[in-house]
Design a protein around this motif. Structure first.
Motif, short mmCIF file in Angstrom:
data_model
loop_
_atom_site.label_atom_id
_atom_site.label_comp_id
_atom_site.label_asym_id
_atom_site.label_seq_id
_atom_site.Cartn_x
_atom_site.Cartn_y
_atom_site.Cartn_z
N ASP A 64 0.87 -1.17 0.00
CA ASP A 64 0.00 0.00 0.00
C ASP A 64 0.91 1.23 0.00
O ASP A 64 1.64 1.45 0.98
CB ASP A 64 -0.88 -0.02 1.25
N PRO A 65 0.90 2.04 -1.07
CA PRO A 65 1.84 3.16 -1.13
C PRO A 65 1.66 4.17 -0.02
O PRO A 65 2.62 4.84 0.38
CB PRO A 65 1.57 3.77 -2.51
N GLU A 66 0.43 4.31 0.50
CA GLU A 66 0.23 5.25 1.59
C GLU A 66 0.98 4.81 2.85
O GLU A 66 1.52 5.65 3.58
CB GLU A 66 -1.26 5.39 1.88
N LEU A 67 1.05 3.49 3.09
CA LEU A 67 1.82 3.00 4.23
C LEU A 67 3.31 3.24 4.02
O LEU A 67 4.04 3.53 4.98
CB LEU A 67 1.55 1.51 4.44
N ILE A 68 3.76 3.14 2.79
CA ILE A 68 5.17 3.36 2.49
C ILE A 68 5.54 4.82 2.75
O ILE A 68 6.54 5.11 3.42
CB ILE A 68 5.49 2.98 1.03
N VAL A 69 4.74 5.73 2.22
CA VAL A 69 5.03 7.15 2.41
C VAL A 69 4.97 7.52 3.89
O VAL A 69 5.84 8.23 4.41
CB VAL A 69 4.06 8.01 1.58
N GLU A 70 3.97 7.01 4.59
CA GLU A 70 3.83 7.29 6.02
C GLU A 70 5.05 6.78 6.79
O GLU A 70 5.60 7.46 7.67
CB GLU A 70 2.56 6.63 6.55
#
Length: 393
Positions: free
Chosen positions: A297-303
């Motif tokens: 999940d890219p949002e988890l990566i950025v976070e």
């Protein structure tokens, strides 16, 4: 070594995505996603750990590793070809996109130690950085905990390296690589150990020998030790100017699937370890690999990257580079639009927080050849995250 000047950049349409804002970061991301067909000789590695199955080039003066093929029918729109006057260029549809200088076989590879071990079995040249896996074994290898992206056992099986490099061997090779090939830093890593220090003490001993003999800055890489006081011990050995402690992904579901051993160590354990490491080595001198394209999940990566930056850890974001013979050998790298979108969000946050690759003195964050994040950070273009990559089985 410098590259011939380029004219314009690539438009990334081969994977069905939009692109083409005319920047080096996007071109690097596109090349690392699609690969490049080579019509000339390029120094490369085949099999094993590290930037494997890739050519090593200087793209407009920047070090870059890219998957390379020679088959004229290969499904990549990018071609590296020689040019009149001795230069080289990256082309797409007959149009020149950028100038390239090739890396050729290092001179120190032709030397052997007094006991007959070829130098290239001890350490390898990654453009202007010397790298070695000091212990070519990992307690996860050939078990249900084996990391899907890893190829640490493949180099040993093929005879390309030796099982254990001594501090004396590494120091000898580092001096030769510095003097003959202009190496500017050294990266030393190790497979994970069952010992409480997870191999950190030995790789630090090797780093100390290299530093004392060559004067080169050194990064050492290891898993979180079971006792954080070991970090203090390693720091006191003066064997490293920087450390890499690699989580690989901030998506817990993906970590559990592709790196079960690291998952059991726990994401919060990595953060606790990084916090102490930053207290010792300093902000920007601690880094972690973050691999894109494993179904995350890219949002988890950025976070997760933002949280790492907040405590002073450099998130070295890279696209998945499937290693032949690894568990993920049949996977495909993520699209360049997806990678660029994550790069941009992480890079923008690093800029806001005053962090950049300039803080790194050694290691992957200093070299940057396997990622486009530094090139993206140095440009103003805004990009959006593309669709999430399909999960890998």
């Amino acid at each position: 070594m410098t590259a011939a000047p380029g004219t314009r950049d690539a438009q990334d349409t081969a994977d069905g995505t939009a692109g083409g804002t005319g920047d080096l970061g996007e071109l690097i991301a596109a090349l690392q996603s699609h690969g490049v067909r080579v019509e000339t000789t390029v120094e490369s590695r085949t099999g094993g750990a590290g930037p494997t199955d890739s050519g090593m080039i200087w793209l407009e003066g920047r070090p870059v590793t890219v998957p390379t093929v020679t088959d004229p029918q290969a499904p990549t729109p990018y071609v590296l070809r020689p040019e009149d006057g001795g230069g080289n260029g990256i082309y797409r549809d007959g149009q020149r996109l950028a100038g390239v200088s090739r890396s050729l076989r290092p001179r120190f590879y032709d030397l052997t130690t007094a006991d007959g071990v070829p130098y290239e079995k001890i350490a390898l040249l990654h453009l202007d950085s010397l790298a070695s896996t000091v212990v070519q074994a990992c307690n996860y290898w050939n078990t249900s905990d084996q990391c899907g992206f890893c190829g640490i056992g493949l180099s040993l099986d093929s005879g390309a390296t030796i099982a254990r490099k001594t501090p004396e061997q590494l120091a000898e090779v580092a001096v030769a690589a510095r003097d003959l090939d202009g190496v500017v830093d050294v990266t030393l890593t190790t497979g994970s150990s069952n010992a409480p220090d997870r191999g950190a003490r030995y790789v630090a001993r090797c780093g100390r020998a290299v530093k004392q003999a060559s004067g080169l800055p050194v990064e050492i890489q290891f898993e979180p030790p079971r006792d954080l006081s070991i970090l203090d011990e390693v720091y006191a050995m003066d064997g490293a100017d920087a450390v890499g402690i690699h989580i690989e992904t901030f998506d817990p579901d993906v970590l559990a699937r592709v790196a079960p051993g690291k998952f059991r160590t726990g994401i919060e354990t990595y953060f606790r370890t990084w916090e102490r490491a930053v207290e010792l080595w300093g902000r920007g001198r601690v880094s972690t690999y973050v691999i894109l394209g494993m179904g995350e999940d890219p949002e988890l990566i950025v976070e997760g990257c933002r949280r790492a930056v907040d405590i002073g850890v450099y998130p070295f974001v890279v696209p998945l580079r499937p290693v032949a013979g690894s568990l993920l050998q049949d996977a495909r790298p993520p699209s360049s639009t997806y990678s660029s979108g994550v790069y941009r969000q992480v890079a923008d946050y690093m800029t806001e927080q005053g962090m950049s690759a300039d803080d790194a003195v050694a290691g992957c964050a200093r070299c940057q050849a396997c990622s486009a994040i530094d090139a993206v950070q140095r440009q103003p273009t805004m990009l959006q995250i593309g669709p999430r990559p399909a999960s890998l089985s």
